[in-house]
Design a protein around this motif. Structure first.
Motif, PDB file in Angstrom:
ATOM      1  N   ALA A  83     -30.029  49.663  61.650  1.00 49.95           N
ATOM      2  CA  ALA A  83     -30.666  50.823  61.010  1.00 49.95           C
ATOM      3  C   ALA A  83     -32.148  50.813  61.344  1.00 49.95           C
ATOM      4  O   ALA A  83     -32.791  49.779  61.245  1.00 49.95           O
ATOM      5  N   GLU A  87     -34.061  56.339  56.079  1.00 50.62           N
ATOM      6  CA  GLU A  87     -32.889  57.196  55.935  1.00 50.62           C
ATOM      7  C   GLU A  87     -31.634  56.494  56.468  1.00 50.62           C
ATOM      8  O   GLU A  87     -30.580  56.528  55.829  1.00 50.62           O
ATOM      9  N   ASP A  88     -31.744  55.855  57.639  1.00 56.27           N
ATOM     10  CA  ASP A  88     -30.622  55.078  58.180  1.00 56.27           C
ATOM     11  C   ASP A  88     -30.234  53.956  57.220  1.00 56.27           C
ATOM     12  O   ASP A  88     -29.055  53.708  56.969  1.00 56.27           O
ATOM     13  N   ARG A  91     -28.337  55.268  54.253  1.00 57.25           N
ATOM     14  CA  ARG A  91     -26.956  55.636  54.601  1.00 57.25           C
ATOM     15  C   ARG A  91     -26.047  54.409  54.671  1.00 57.25           C
ATOM     16  O   ARG A  91     -24.908  54.437  54.215  1.00 57.25           O
ATOM     17  N   VAL A  94     -25.490  52.998  51.028  1.00 59.04           N
ATOM     18  CA  VAL A  94     -24.571  53.829  50.246  1.00 59.04           C
ATOM     19  C   VAL A  94     -23.116  53.529  50.616  1.00 59.04           C
ATOM     20  O   VAL A  94     -22.227  53.591  49.760  1.00 59.04           O
ATOM     21  N   ARG A  95     -22.887  53.169  51.854  1.00 59.85           N
ATOM     22  CA  ARG A  95     -21.526  52.819  52.306  1.00 59.85           C
ATOM     23  C   ARG A  95     -21.138  51.400  51.895  1.00 59.85           C
ATOM     24  O   ARG A  95     -20.051  50.938  52.227  1.00 59.85           O
TER      25      ARG A  95
END
Length: 193
Positions: A83, A87-88, A91, A94-95
């Motif tokens: 990442a 923002e990366d 993401r 969150v996963r």
């Protein structure tokens, strides 16, 4: 809450690296890994000593060395995901996975990061921890010194010379963990700061 873990590049030769990769992957959604430069940064140092190019060029190359080490870590453990920016990172978190930060897109040309060997992955880990609003930072080193005061660490060469500045700017707890402490990493992660 989020924590940042800097995984020292010198662990690339340690048998404990596999253990660390497993525990870091299992901590998915709660940590961001900052890779050291390892042998890739050593190659930059050697090339600069041989050819005498600028510290600014070496700094950029060392950021890419961190990315090479980070990509290696991700290739060794599928639970680690590269990442590049907040923002990366969000993401991936969150996963429920563990992001491994690739620093060049955020750090090249950043006004608050000196382009010299005074800043290495240790300082960059503190910089990222502050930027992400992390609650704590851990530096995983080959061995752990007795005195963990940022100034004492810098004076003894355990961290780069800019680290006390970046640690102060972060302003939250910083822990040092040795290469053999992967089995107790979960305790640190669960312990309130």
């Amino acid at each position: 809450m989020l924590r940042v873990v800097k995984l020292g590049g010198n662990l690339h030769e340690a048998p404990e690296l596999a253990d660390w990769l497993q525990v870091l992957a299992r901590a998915g959604g709660r940590i961001v890994v900052v890779p050291g430069g390892g042998p890739f940064a050593d190659a930059v140092r050697a090339a600069q000593a041989r050819w005498g190019f600028t510290d600014a060029a070496a700094h950029h190359m060392a950021l890419l060395a961190m990315e090479q080490y980070g990509l290696m870590l991700c290739a060794l453990e599928p639970g680690l995901i590269p990442a590049s920016d907040p923002e990366d990172i969000a993401r991936v978190l969150v996963r429920g996975r563990t992001p491994v930060w690739l620093p060049s897109s955020l750090c090249v040309g950043a006004a608050d990061i000196p382009e010299s060997w005074s800043v290495t992955s240790d300082s960059l880990a503190a910089w990222l921890a502050a930027r992400l609003g992390a609650e704590a930072l851990a530096l995983v080193k080959h061995t752990v010194p007795v005195d963990i005061d940022p100034r004492a660490l810098a004076l003894a060469g355990w961290v780069d010379t800019a680290f006390p500045h970046f640690a102060k700017a972060f302003g939250k707890p910083i822990h040092l963990l040795g290469r053999q402490e992967a089995p107790v990493f979960g305790e640190w992660l669960a312990h309130p700061v």
